[in-house]
Design a protein around this motif. Structure first.
Motif, PDB file in Angstrom:
ATOM      1  N   ARG A  98       0.833  -1.199   0.000  1.00 28.10           N
ATOM      2  CA  ARG A  98       0.000   0.000   0.000  1.00 28.10           C
ATOM      3  C   ARG A  98       0.875   1.260   0.000  1.00 28.10           C
ATOM      4  NH1 ARG A  98      -3.097  -3.397   3.584  1.00 28.10           N
ATOM      5  NH2 ARG A  98      -2.012  -2.540   5.398  1.00 28.10           N
ATOM      6  N   ASP A 112      -1.806  -6.122  -2.572  1.00 33.42           N
ATOM      7  CA  ASP A 112      -2.509  -4.885  -2.224  1.00 33.42           C
ATOM      8  C   ASP A 112      -1.621  -3.713  -2.620  1.00 33.42           C
ATOM      9  OD1 ASP A 112      -3.912  -2.769  -1.196  1.00 33.42           O
ATOM     10  OD2 ASP A 112      -4.268  -3.675   0.767  1.00 33.42           O
ATOM     11  N   SER A 162      -2.969  -0.635  -3.241  1.00 33.45           N
ATOM     12  CA  SER A 162      -3.821   0.537  -3.057  1.00 33.45           C
ATOM     13  C   SER A 162      -2.973   1.786  -2.855  1.00 33.45           C
ATOM     14  CB  SER A 162      -4.741   0.353  -1.851  1.00 33.45           C
ATOM     15  OG  SER A 162      -5.513  -0.822  -1.982  1.00 33.45           O
ATOM     16  N   LYS A 210      -5.500  -5.548  -5.367  1.00 32.33           N
ATOM     17  CA  LYS A 210      -6.238  -4.358  -4.965  1.00 32.33           C
ATOM     18  C   LYS A 210      -5.519  -3.146  -5.544  1.00 32.33           C
ATOM     19  CE  LYS A 210      -7.946  -6.359  -0.633  1.00 32.33           C
ATOM     20  NZ  LYS A 210      -7.970  -6.241   0.852  1.00 32.33           N
ATOM     21  N   GLU A 249      -7.080   0.152  -6.019  1.00 32.97           N
ATOM     22  CA  GLU A 249      -7.749   1.429  -5.804  1.00 32.97           C
ATOM     23  C   GLU A 249      -6.732   2.554  -5.646  1.00 32.97           C
ATOM     24  OE1 GLU A 249     -10.499  -1.778  -4.917  1.00 32.97           O
ATOM     25  OE2 GLU A 249      -8.474  -1.326  -4.226  1.00 32.97           O
ATOM     26  N   ASP A 250      -6.901   3.591  -6.483  1.00 29.75           N
ATOM     27  CA  ASP A 250      -6.059   4.793  -6.437  1.00 29.75           C
ATOM     28  C   ASP A 250      -4.602   4.529  -6.788  1.00 29.75           C
ATOM     29  OD1 ASP A 250      -8.117   6.620  -5.737  1.00 29.75           O
ATOM     30  OD2 ASP A 250      -8.008   5.934  -3.660  1.00 29.75           O
ATOM     31  N   ILE A 293     -11.520  -6.633 -13.675  1.00 27.63           N
ATOM     32  CA  ILE A 293     -11.739  -5.357 -13.004  1.00 27.63           C
ATOM     33  C   ILE A 293     -13.024  -4.748 -13.555  1.00 27.63           C
ATOM     34  CG2 ILE A 293     -10.885  -2.998 -12.731  1.00 27.63           C
ATOM     35  CD1 ILE A 293      -8.102  -4.058 -12.614  1.00 27.63           C
ATOM     36  N   ASP A 332     -14.581  -1.923 -12.537  1.00 27.36           N
ATOM     37  CA  ASP A 332     -14.578  -0.467 -12.632  1.00 27.36           C
ATOM     38  C   ASP A 332     -13.154   0.027 -12.833  1.00 27.36           C
ATOM     39  OD1 ASP A 332     -15.052   2.216 -12.540  1.00 27.36           O
ATOM     40  OD2 ASP A 332     -15.643   2.284 -10.425  1.00 27.36           O
ATOM     41  N   SER A 362     -12.225   2.874 -13.496  1.00 30.29           N
ATOM     42  CA  SER A 362     -12.050   4.252 -13.032  1.00 30.29           C
ATOM     43  C   SER A 362     -11.276   4.329 -11.722  1.00 30.29           C
ATOM     44  CB  SER A 362     -13.413   4.943 -12.864  1.00 30.29           C
ATOM     45  OG  SER A 362     -14.161   4.339 -11.814  1.00 30.29           O
ATOM     46  N   VAL A 363     -11.162   3.204 -11.006  1.00 26.46           N
ATOM     47  CA  VAL A 363     -10.406   3.214  -9.750  1.00 26.46           C
ATOM     48  C   VAL A 363      -8.908   3.270 -10.028  1.00 26.46           C
ATOM     49  CG1 VAL A 363     -12.201   1.934  -8.525  1.00 26.46           C
ATOM     50  CG2 VAL A 363     -10.297   0.686  -9.551  1.00 26.46           C
ATOM     51  N   LYS A 390      -5.924   5.123 -11.417  1.00 24.32           N
ATOM     52  CA  LYS A 390      -5.538   6.488 -11.788  1.00 24.32           C
ATOM     53  C   LYS A 390      -4.547   6.465 -12.961  1.00 24.32           C
ATOM     54  CE  LYS A 390      -4.390   9.306  -8.513  1.00 24.32           C
ATOM     55  NZ  LYS A 390      -3.735   9.851  -7.297  1.00 24.32           N
TER      56      LYS A 390
END
Length: 258
Positions: free
Chosen positions: A180, A198, A200, A218, A220-221, A237, A239, A241-242, A244
């Motif tokens: 992370r 992960d 993230s 994972k 996200e962002d 996946i 979405d 859009s998660v 970047k």
């Protein structure tokens, strides 16, 4: 009475200093290494070597299992092929060190300096949160979870907030690692196994992820701005859009989303 009190106080202070001092000095370690060979390794097992300058030494014929290396300076030392399981290495300096094919299992290495280190073929299951691995060579390293050997629950490497900028992780196995907010800018992750990792909030700007496996990870962002995604496997996946910077990545059309 005052003289006696101060005397006892001085003795107590000296006792505290002796307790906190390392077991061996650099010169003593050098003497042991000079006499050692593969059949008779230098006995440094479980020794307290905190804060000792051990830079530039050849430890290939040494037994360091379970030693306390907190804040020790091992920069540019050769520890290749050693078993360093259960050592204590918080804030250890291993910059430029040779740790190729070295085993480090169950070790606390938070804040360690592994910049420019040779970690090829190594086996790590350790806590490396907030450590510096910039420009390190982790190619063919096996830092992933062994799902067949988890008697005490899931044991994995953690690299949260670690600096892996411009590191080489080609063909490495990091499955299920915790990374992370890791800094992976300009890192090389060609054919790297990142399954279930992960990532993230990780920074993957300009990283080379060609052929990497990110399935079930994972993300996200996570920032993929300028990253090479040729043959990168993302798995299912729903979405995008998660992720970047995906639109600014390279070879997005050759990435695999299914």
């Amino acid at each position: 009475m005052k003289i006696r009190f101060y005397g006892l106080g001085l003795l107590a202070a000296l006792f505290c200093l002796s307790v906190s001092a390392a077991d061996l000095s650099r010169s003593t370690v050098e003497q042991r290494l000079a006499k050692a060979d593969k059949s008779h390794p230098a006995q440094l097992r479980r020794k307290d070597l905190r804060n000792v300058d051990l830079s530039g030494l050849d430890f290939r014929n040494a037994d360091l299992w379970g030693s306390d290396l907190r804040n020790a300076n091992l920069s540019h030392s050769d520890l290749s092929g050693l078993n360093l399981d259960l050592t204590v290495m918080t804030k250890v300096n291993l910059s430029g060190a040779n740790l190729s094919n070295t085993s480090i299992f169950g070790v606390h290495m938070v804040g360690a300096n592994l910049s420019n280190a040779n970690l090829t073929g190594s086996r790590f299951i350790a806590n490396l949160d907030r450590s510096n691995l910039s420009h390190a060579d982790l190619s063919h390293a096996n830092w992933g979870v062994d799902m067949k050997n988890q008697p005490m629950g899931l044991m994995r490497v953690t690299l949260n907030n670690a600096d892996l900028s411009e590191a080489n992780l080609s063909d490495a196995n990091l499955n299920r690692a915790l990374m992370r907010h890791a800094n992976l800018t300009k890192s090389v992750l060609k054919n790297t196994v990142l399954h279930g990792v992960d990532l993230s909030g990780a920074n993957l700007t300009d990283a080379d992820l060609s052929g990497a496996d990110l399935s079930e990870s994972k993300l996200e962002d996570a920032d993929f701005t300028g990253a090479n995604l040729s043959g990168t496997r993302f798995g299912s996946i729903k979405d995008k859009s998660v992720l970047k910077g995906l639109i600014s990545s390279k070879n997005l059309e050759a990435a695999i989303f299914n």
